[in-house]
Motif scaffolding. Structure first.
Motif, PDB file in Angstrom:
ATOM      1  N   GLU A  46      57.028 -23.624 -99.998  1.00 46.32           N
ATOM      2  CA  GLU A  46      57.798 -22.525 -99.407  1.00 46.32           C
ATOM      3  C   GLU A  46      59.159 -22.298-100.079  1.00 46.32           C
ATOM      4  O   GLU A  46      59.913 -23.240-100.310  1.00 46.32           O
ATOM      5  CB  GLU A  46      58.018 -22.819 -97.926  1.00 46.32           C
ATOM      6  CG  GLU A  46      58.661 -21.677 -97.161  1.00 46.32           C
ATOM      7  CD  GLU A  46      58.324 -21.761 -95.693  1.00 46.32           C
ATOM      8  OE1 GLU A  46      57.248 -21.287 -95.300  1.00 46.32           O
ATOM      9  OE2 GLU A  46      59.134 -22.319 -94.925  1.00 46.32           O
ATOM     10  N   LYS A  48      62.514 -21.329 -99.240  1.00 48.29           N
ATOM     11  CA  LYS A  48      63.235 -21.341 -97.955  1.00 48.29           C
ATOM     12  C   LYS A  48      64.713 -21.623 -98.216  1.00 48.29           C
ATOM     13  O   LYS A  48      65.101 -22.758 -98.470  1.00 48.29           O
ATOM     14  CB  LYS A  48      62.606 -22.435 -97.072  1.00 48.29           C
ATOM     15  CG  LYS A  48      63.139 -22.530 -95.661  1.00 48.29           C
ATOM     16  CD  LYS A  48      62.357 -23.593 -94.876  1.00 48.29           C
ATOM     17  CE  LYS A  48      62.703 -23.611 -93.414  1.00 48.29           C
ATOM     18  NZ  LYS A  48      61.969 -24.649 -92.651  1.00 48.29           N
ATOM     19  N   SER A  51      67.404 -21.937 -92.516  1.00 46.20           N
ATOM     20  CA  SER A  51      66.553 -21.903 -91.324  1.00 46.20           C
ATOM     21  C   SER A  51      67.423 -21.989 -90.080  1.00 46.20           C
ATOM     22  O   SER A  51      68.571 -22.441 -90.151  1.00 46.20           O
ATOM     23  CB  SER A  51      65.565 -23.072 -91.341  1.00 46.20           C
ATOM     24  OG  SER A  51      66.223 -24.268 -90.971  1.00 46.20           O
ATOM     25  N   SER A  53      67.153 -24.037 -87.688  1.00 52.17           N
ATOM     26  CA  SER A  53      67.424 -25.430 -87.308  1.00 52.17           C
ATOM     27  C   SER A  53      68.367 -26.131 -88.275  1.00 52.17           C
ATOM     28  O   SER A  53      69.126 -27.003 -87.875  1.00 52.17           O
ATOM     29  CB  SER A  53      66.121 -26.227 -87.192  1.00 52.17           C
ATOM     30  OG  SER A  53      65.402 -26.200 -88.390  1.00 52.17           O
ATOM     31  N   LYS A 108      55.842 -14.996 -95.082  1.00 47.71           N
ATOM     32  CA  LYS A 108      56.177 -15.771 -93.902  1.00 47.71           C
ATOM     33  C   LYS A 108      57.232 -15.014 -93.100  1.00 47.71           C
ATOM     34  O   LYS A 108      58.370 -14.863 -93.535  1.00 47.71           O
ATOM     35  CB  LYS A 108      56.712 -17.118 -94.389  1.00 47.71           C
ATOM     36  CG  LYS A 108      56.685 -18.232 -93.429  1.00 47.71           C
ATOM     37  CD  LYS A 108      55.325 -18.885 -93.357  1.00 47.71           C
ATOM     38  CE  LYS A 108      55.359 -20.029 -92.365  1.00 47.71           C
ATOM     39  NZ  LYS A 108      56.475 -20.944 -92.582  1.00 47.71           N
ATOM     40  N   ARG A 181      56.425 -28.374 -85.825  1.00 49.15           N
ATOM     41  CA  ARG A 181      57.734 -28.053 -85.234  1.00 49.15           C
ATOM     42  C   ARG A 181      57.533 -27.269 -83.948  1.00 49.15           C
ATOM     43  O   ARG A 181      56.828 -26.257 -83.923  1.00 49.15           O
ATOM     44  CB  ARG A 181      58.578 -27.248 -86.206  1.00 49.15           C
ATOM     45  CG  ARG A 181      59.929 -26.815 -85.647  1.00 49.15           C
ATOM     46  CD  ARG A 181      60.791 -26.096 -86.679  1.00 49.15           C
ATOM     47  NE  ARG A 181      61.303 -27.005 -87.690  1.00 49.15           N
ATOM     48  CZ  ARG A 181      60.938 -26.992 -88.967  1.00 49.15           C
ATOM     49  NH1 ARG A 181      60.060 -26.116 -89.403  1.00 49.15           N
ATOM     50  NH2 ARG A 181      61.446 -27.857 -89.830  1.00 49.15           N
ATOM     51  N   LEU A 183      58.835 -24.637 -81.785  1.00 45.32           N
ATOM     52  CA  LEU A 183      59.745 -23.541 -82.126  1.00 45.32           C
ATOM     53  C   LEU A 183      60.777 -23.262 -81.039  1.00 45.32           C
ATOM     54  O   LEU A 183      61.691 -22.469 -81.252  1.00 45.32           O
ATOM     55  CB  LEU A 183      58.955 -22.267 -82.443  1.00 45.32           C
ATOM     56  CG  LEU A 183      57.992 -22.351 -83.625  1.00 45.32           C
ATOM     57  CD1 LEU A 183      57.374 -20.993 -83.927  1.00 45.32           C
ATOM     58  CD2 LEU A 183      58.674 -22.907 -84.875  1.00 45.32           C
ATOM     59  N   SER A 209      55.343 -28.041 -91.560  1.00 41.08           N
ATOM     60  CA  SER A 209      56.694 -28.449 -91.135  1.00 41.08           C
ATOM     61  C   SER A 209      56.862 -29.962 -90.991  1.00 41.08           C
ATOM     62  O   SER A 209      55.946 -30.668 -90.567  1.00 41.08           O
ATOM     63  CB  SER A 209      57.095 -27.818 -89.790  1.00 41.08           C
ATOM     64  OG  SER A 209      56.901 -26.433 -89.775  1.00 41.08           O
ATOM     65  N   GLY A 210      58.075 -30.393 -91.331  1.00 40.92           N
ATOM     66  CA  GLY A 210      58.464 -31.787 -91.093  1.00 40.92           C
ATOM     67  C   GLY A 210      57.798 -32.779 -92.029  1.00 40.92           C
ATOM     68  O   GLY A 210      57.788 -33.978 -91.752  1.00 40.92           O
ATOM     69  N   GLY A 231      58.592 -26.848 -96.919  1.00 41.78           N
ATOM     70  CA  GLY A 231      59.736 -26.060 -97.343  1.00 41.78           C
ATOM     71  C   GLY A 231      60.938 -26.920 -97.657  1.00 41.78           C
ATOM     72  O   GLY A 231      61.256 -27.202 -98.810  1.00 41.78           O
ATOM     73  N   GLU A 232      61.598 -27.364 -96.612  1.00 39.08           N
ATOM     74  CA  GLU A 232      62.888 -28.045 -96.757  1.00 39.08           C
ATOM     75  C   GLU A 232      62.862 -29.222 -97.733  1.00 39.08           C
ATOM     76  O   GLU A 232      63.768 -29.361 -98.569  1.00 39.08           O
ATOM     77  CB  GLU A 232      63.365 -28.524 -95.375  1.00 39.08           C
ATOM     78  CG  GLU A 232      64.729 -29.157 -95.441  1.00 39.08           C
ATOM     79  CD  GLU A 232      65.172 -29.777 -94.117  1.00 39.08           C
ATOM     80  OE1 GLU A 232      64.529 -29.511 -93.076  1.00 39.08           O
ATOM     81  OE2 GLU A 232      66.146 -30.542 -94.153  1.00 39.08           O
TER      82      GLU A 232
HETATM   83  O1  LIG Z   1      62.366 -24.037 -89.933  1.00 38.57           O
HETATM   84  C1  LIG Z   1      62.863 -23.723 -88.844  1.00 38.57           C
HETATM   85  O2  LIG Z   1      63.965 -24.162 -88.447  1.00 38.57           O
HETATM   86  C2  LIG Z   1      62.173 -22.763 -87.919  1.00 38.57           C
HETATM   87  C3  LIG Z   1      62.785 -22.420 -86.723  1.00 38.57           C
HETATM   88  C4  LIG Z   1      62.197 -21.506 -85.862  1.00 38.57           C
HETATM   89  C5  LIG Z   1      61.006 -20.924 -86.204  1.00 38.57           C
HETATM   90  C6  LIG Z   1      60.375 -21.260 -87.408  1.00 38.57           C
HETATM   91  C7  LIG Z   1      60.944 -22.173 -88.252  1.00 38.57           C
HETATM   92  N1  LIG Z   1      60.364 -22.499 -89.457  1.00 38.57           N
HETATM   93  C8  LIG Z   1      59.264 -21.792 -90.015  1.00 38.57           C
HETATM   94  C9  LIG Z   1      58.289 -22.637 -90.689  1.00 38.57           C
HETATM   95  O3  LIG Z   1      57.130 -22.473 -90.417  1.00 38.57           O
HETATM   96  C10 LIG Z   1      58.736 -23.623 -91.726  1.00 38.57           C
HETATM   97  O4  LIG Z   1      59.605 -22.957 -92.587  1.00 38.57           O
HETATM   98  C11 LIG Z   1      57.612 -24.221 -92.558  1.00 38.57           C
HETATM   99  O5  LIG Z   1      56.607 -24.739 -91.780  1.00 38.57           O
HETATM  100  C12 LIG Z   1      58.178 -25.316 -93.474  1.00 38.57           C
HETATM  101  O6  LIG Z   1      58.808 -26.307 -92.688  1.00 38.57           O
HETATM  102  P1  LIG Z   1      59.702 -27.453 -93.347  1.00 38.57           P
HETATM  103  O7  LIG Z   1      58.872 -28.117 -94.423  1.00 38.57           O
HETATM  104  O8  LIG Z   1      60.028 -28.395 -92.243  1.00 38.57           O
HETATM  105  O9  LIG Z   1      60.894 -26.786 -93.933  1.00 38.57           O
END
Ligand SMILES: O=C(O)c1ccccc1NCC(=O)[C@H](O)[C@H](O)COP(=O)(O)O
Length: 253
Positions: A46, A48, A51, A53, A108, A181, A183, A209-210, A231-232
């Motif tokens: 991703e 990104k 975000s 959070s 996305k 995650r 939301l 996520s995570g 992403g992160e």
């Molecule tokens: O990432 C967030 O903080 C978030 C908050 C509220 C709604 C959606 C959010 N993220 C969207 C996603 O689906 C993530 O960007 C994606 O799954 C990647 O997650 P990560 O690897 O933890 O950055």
């Protein structure tokens, strides 16, 4: 927070101006890319910048450079965030990335209206996200069917057993994303993938996520995921291609 994002999205949709049709490159198959991933576990990498959070995740992002680096490191799909207010994304990023990489592009965003399907086609997306926790299940199904008619493939995201059951009562998506995650609280736990996988029928399962480390990758793979969306963990590293290799344990950290 999810409700605040959705309220903003409703307001944005009211004044949404559709872009000119992007001179289309051939549509790429999101499903095929995930059904035959380059590694044992597929990767949706991703772009990104920020975000809700975590705030700003990476300063000075060149989205094309990031997407190219993901592709060169063997990502199967690039996910491009287009929400401006909460994720510092932009719909033009999809078009830019589409012109410079060959792998499929997942748009996305928080899709809540048919107009956004047309917008997704016009900017050059190959697939879109439909969030189970954000949509009435019958309407989600309608959007899924309409997206398909327009040539857009879908990642249908779930977080709870209740949402899974409500969606599966109506149809079986080809690709289901389990969002680790919550939301509403932003809490992430890979246990969510472990809990939800056994409830799913045969389909392509993406853990989202995570996911930050090689051990996390093993956890979601052993839980039964076929792919992961990250992403992160990638965006925080100076070189995102090296970050991909590290995640798969392919280079020394
Ligand atoms: O990432 C967030 O903080 C978030 C908050 C509220 C709604 C959606 C959010 N993220 C969207 C996603 O689906 C993530 O960007 C994606 O799954 C990647 O997650 P990560 O690897 O933890 O950055």
């Amino acid at each position: 927070m999810l409700e605040a994002i959705l309220q903003t999205k409703r307001e944005e949709v009211l004044s949404l101006q559709l872009p000119e049709t992007y001179e289309q490159l051939p549509r790429r198959s999101f499903y095929d890319a995930l059904a035959k991933p380059r590694r044992v576990l597929g990767l949706i990498a991703e772009v990104k910048k920020a975000s809700p959070s975590k705030g700003i995740i990476r300063q000075h992002v060149n989205v094309v450079d990031i997407a190219r680096a993901y592709e060169q490191a063997g990502a199967d799909v690039v996910s491009v965030l287009t929400d401006e207010k909460y994720f510092a994304g932009h719909r033009s990023y999809v078009t830019q990335v589409k012109q410079h990489v060959q792998i499929p592009i997942l748009r996305k965003d928080f899709i809540i209206d048919r107009k956004q399907l047309v917008e997704s086609v016009r900017i050059g997306a190959d697939a879109i996200l439909l969030i189970g926790e954000a949509l009435d299940p019958s309407f989600l199904h309608e959007l899924y069917e309409e997206a398909h008619e327009m040539g857009l493939q879908c990642l249908v995201e779930v977080h709870t057993k209740k949402t899974v059951e409500a969606i599966l009562k109506r149809f079986t998506p080809k690709v289901i994303g389990i969002n680790n995650r919550d939301l509403t609280t932003f809490h992430t736990s890979l246990h969510v993938t472990k809990q939800i996988v056994p409830l799913l029928p045969p389909c392509i399962i993406v853990s989202e996520s995570g996911i930050h480390t090689y051990d996390d990758v093993q956890t979601v793979r052993q839980a039964g995921a076929h792919a992961m969306l990250v992403g992160e963990a990638l965006m925080r590293k100076p070189a995102v291609d090296v970050a991909v290799y590290e995640l798969f344990g392919e280079r020394e950290i």
